[in-house]
Design a protein around this motif. Sequence first.
Motif, PDB file in Angstrom:
ATOM      1  N   SER A  90       0.821  -1.215   0.000  1.00  0.00           N
ATOM      2  CA  SER A  90       0.000   0.000   0.000  1.00  0.00           C
ATOM      3  C   SER A  90       0.853   1.263   0.000  1.00  0.00           C
ATOM      4  CB  SER A  90      -0.926   0.006   1.224  1.00  0.00           C
ATOM      5  OG  SER A  90      -0.171  -0.039   2.430  1.00  0.00           O
ATOM      6  N   ASP A  91       2.125   1.135   0.425  1.00  0.00           N
ATOM      7  CA  ASP A  91       3.001   2.306   0.467  1.00  0.00           C
ATOM      8  C   ASP A  91       3.856   2.423  -0.796  1.00  0.00           C
ATOM      9  OD1 ASP A  91       4.677   0.164   0.872  1.00  0.00           O
ATOM     10  OD2 ASP A  91       5.196   0.680   2.935  1.00  0.00           O
ATOM     11  N   ALA A  92       3.417   1.801  -1.880  1.00  0.00           N
ATOM     12  CA  ALA A  92       4.181   1.828  -3.132  1.00  0.00           C
ATOM     13  C   ALA A  92       4.322   3.245  -3.655  1.00  0.00           C
ATOM     14  CB  ALA A  92       3.501   0.950  -4.170  1.00  0.00           C
ATOM     15  N   SER A 143       3.467  -5.141   4.602  1.00  0.00           N
ATOM     16  CA  SER A 143       2.222  -5.891   4.798  1.00  0.00           C
ATOM     17  C   SER A 143       2.402  -7.076   5.734  1.00  0.00           C
ATOM     18  CB  SER A 143       1.679  -6.369   3.448  1.00  0.00           C
ATOM     19  OG  SER A 143       2.593  -7.247   2.824  1.00  0.00           O
ATOM     20  N   GLU A 144       3.633  -7.532   5.901  1.00  0.00           N
ATOM     21  CA  GLU A 144       3.918  -8.639   6.827  1.00  0.00           C
ATOM     22  C   GLU A 144       4.759  -8.176   8.015  1.00  0.00           C
ATOM     23  OE1 GLU A 144       5.809 -11.674   4.552  1.00  0.00           O
ATOM     24  OE2 GLU A 144       4.025 -12.127   3.358  1.00  0.00           O
ATOM     25  N   ASN A 145       4.996  -6.867   8.099  1.00  0.00           N
ATOM     26  CA  ASN A 145       5.884  -6.309   9.121  1.00  0.00           C
ATOM     27  C   ASN A 145       7.207  -7.085   9.137  1.00  0.00           C
ATOM     28  OD1 ASN A 145       6.634  -4.491  11.140  1.00  0.00           O
ATOM     29  ND2 ASN A 145       5.915  -5.847  12.770  1.00  0.00           N
ATOM     30  N   ALA A 146       7.713  -7.363   7.958  1.00  0.00           N
ATOM     31  CA  ALA A 146       8.923  -8.172   7.812  1.00  0.00           C
ATOM     32  C   ALA A 146      10.049  -7.294   7.280  1.00  0.00           C
ATOM     33  CB  ALA A 146       8.664  -9.336   6.861  1.00  0.00           C
ATOM     34  N   PHE A 147      11.053  -7.071   8.114  1.00  0.00           N
ATOM     35  CA  PHE A 147      12.172  -6.224   7.721  1.00  0.00           C
ATOM     36  C   PHE A 147      13.475  -6.920   8.099  1.00  0.00           C
ATOM     37  CE2 PHE A 147       8.569  -3.402   8.014  1.00  0.00           C
ATOM     38  CZ  PHE A 147       8.694  -2.663   6.838  1.00  0.00           C
ATOM     39  N   TYR A 181      13.351  -7.847  -3.310  1.00  0.00           N
ATOM     40  CA  TYR A 181      12.563  -7.974  -2.092  1.00  0.00           C
ATOM     41  C   TYR A 181      12.316  -6.655  -1.365  1.00  0.00           C
ATOM     42  CZ  TYR A 181      12.405 -13.101  -1.675  1.00  0.00           C
ATOM     43  OH  TYR A 181      12.135 -14.433  -1.845  1.00  0.00           O
ATOM     44  N   ARG A 182      12.962  -5.575  -1.769  1.00  0.00           N
ATOM     45  CA  ARG A 182      12.884  -4.317  -1.011  1.00  0.00           C
ATOM     46  C   ARG A 182      11.677  -3.509  -1.462  1.00  0.00           C
ATOM     47  NH1 ARG A 182      18.936  -3.033   0.764  1.00  0.00           N
ATOM     48  NH2 ARG A 182      19.873  -4.999   0.118  1.00  0.00           N
ATOM     49  N   GLU A 183      10.504  -3.886  -0.977  1.00  0.00           N
ATOM     50  CA  GLU A 183       9.256  -3.303  -1.446  1.00  0.00           C
ATOM     51  C   GLU A 183       8.781  -2.113  -0.612  1.00  0.00           C
ATOM     52  OE1 GLU A 183       6.473  -6.396  -3.294  1.00  0.00           O
ATOM     53  OE2 GLU A 183       7.424  -7.526  -1.677  1.00  0.00           O
ATOM     54  N   GLY A 199      11.136   0.149  -2.990  1.00  0.00           N
ATOM     55  CA  GLY A 199      10.261   0.366  -4.139  1.00  0.00           C
ATOM     56  C   GLY A 199      10.716  -0.504  -5.292  1.00  0.00           C
ATOM     57  N   TYR A 200      10.192  -0.212  -6.489  1.00  0.00           N
ATOM     58  CA  TYR A 200      10.448  -1.087  -7.634  1.00  0.00           C
ATOM     59  C   TYR A 200      11.389  -0.475  -8.669  1.00  0.00           C
ATOM     60  CZ  TYR A 200       6.534  -3.481  -5.473  1.00  0.00           C
ATOM     61  OH  TYR A 200       5.715  -4.134  -4.572  1.00  0.00           O
TER      62      TYR A 200
END
Length: 476
Positions: A90-92, A143-147, A181-183, A199-200
């Motif tokens: 959502s923060d794209a 979205s998964e709070n995965a960092f 993976y750095r979204e 980001g992409y």
Amino acid sequence: MMINGVLKSVFVIMVAALGAAGCGTAPRNASTVSLEALFTVTGASDRSVVRAITRARDCPEIAWADGARSTMQIRAQPATIPLRGDSAQSDAKPAVFDVLTCEADWVTGATSATVAGQAVPAPRKDIRRIVLIADTGCRMKASENAFQACNDKVLWPFADVARSAAALKPDLVVHIGDIHYRESPCPAGNKDCAGSPWGYGFDAWQADLFKPAEPLLAVAPWVFVRGNHESCFRAGQGWFRFIDAAPLLVERTCDSTAQDVIADFSEPYAVSAGHGNQFIIFDSSKSSGKSYAVTDPAYRNYVAQMQKVATLADAAQHSFFLSHHPLLAFAPGKKNAEAKAGGSQGLQSAFASVNPQRLFPDKVSVLMHGHIHLFEAISFATAHPASLVLGNSGSANEGRAPERIATGTEAFPGALVDDYIARSEYGFATLDKVDDGDASHWKLTEYDTQGKAVIRCDIRDSKSRCRTLSEAALLK
């Protein structure tokens, strides 16, 4: 004032002419040309393509071994791509590609080449050692709070993996998907990933692939398999700009959601692995974890593509089938070292309609996948191909691998496990040719991040037999 204006105009014209003649600026083929990345991609029909990514205005020249020179062609211009509207996070933000992507087909018979003074990895006719990696990027996913700790080379070890793998001097490198993976942005106050691009756009691609993989990109051509992280609603735009082996077409850019029905289902193709073997590359990036209805367009696409796989498989004695998503595998369960089925039900439902029992054509001997973040090698008492999962090359691990799978356990109805070994720690693998007289005979070695061999497998005729190196020593 009029005379001064005329003189000024003449002076500007003279300076421009001198620059165009090469007197005022360095030529674009000079070693001063800045390259962000340089590598060789191998695709369908063994077409090898040199890719150069630069911030220069023009593409550089490529110099071939015989002294011939040619200017590389533009693959993708710098651009900022607006949000698609369906981004995975959502923060794209808009994808900023502030680089020029250039390419040149490898000239038949050329033994070497350089771009801006840098040597380009040349395709090898005699392929004897292949490096295998998958799931390499540093996970940053809100979205998964995965960092993941991208700033810690132990907790994100892809740079060490690339360095150790390069030291083994492979003839080919195969990446089995999930590169980017750095979204999402690193949360404020999180020192483990502070300062990371996200980001992409190109900056995230550079951080996840081009910078850490530089020593491995420099030693051998690469074959890339597309993962779900490279599907259109995620990092698909960068995939097609930088990585995909085929020519870049408007309908295969992921810039428009209207073209996803084409861009998310690339056609399978074959790449020679030498000695009567080939890799069949299958794009499973948009596959579902649930079985498809026969009316689903994705089901029809995958069924048609598996029919093409059967035709491709007939062209070699043995085929390695490469898709990011496994079909015959196990994944960590809820409890530590507990096993659960790890095969993609969506792919299984489509593949079974073409090959009901085996899922794959008879000439497919070995399966290679990523997606599950561990190393796993499975052989079957039944006629199914040996299955390898190689998704432990950098991205955050997702639980402990099952320590043991009982003989006779089904990975899919009718696929009975005969030999199983797994490893949860980070690493990579090599595939080495053993016997030139037996096309199916290969040695697979699993290494840790520092290049220490820990598991060895003998692969022959659709079967694998694996041991830890300590066990292998005891058997001698």
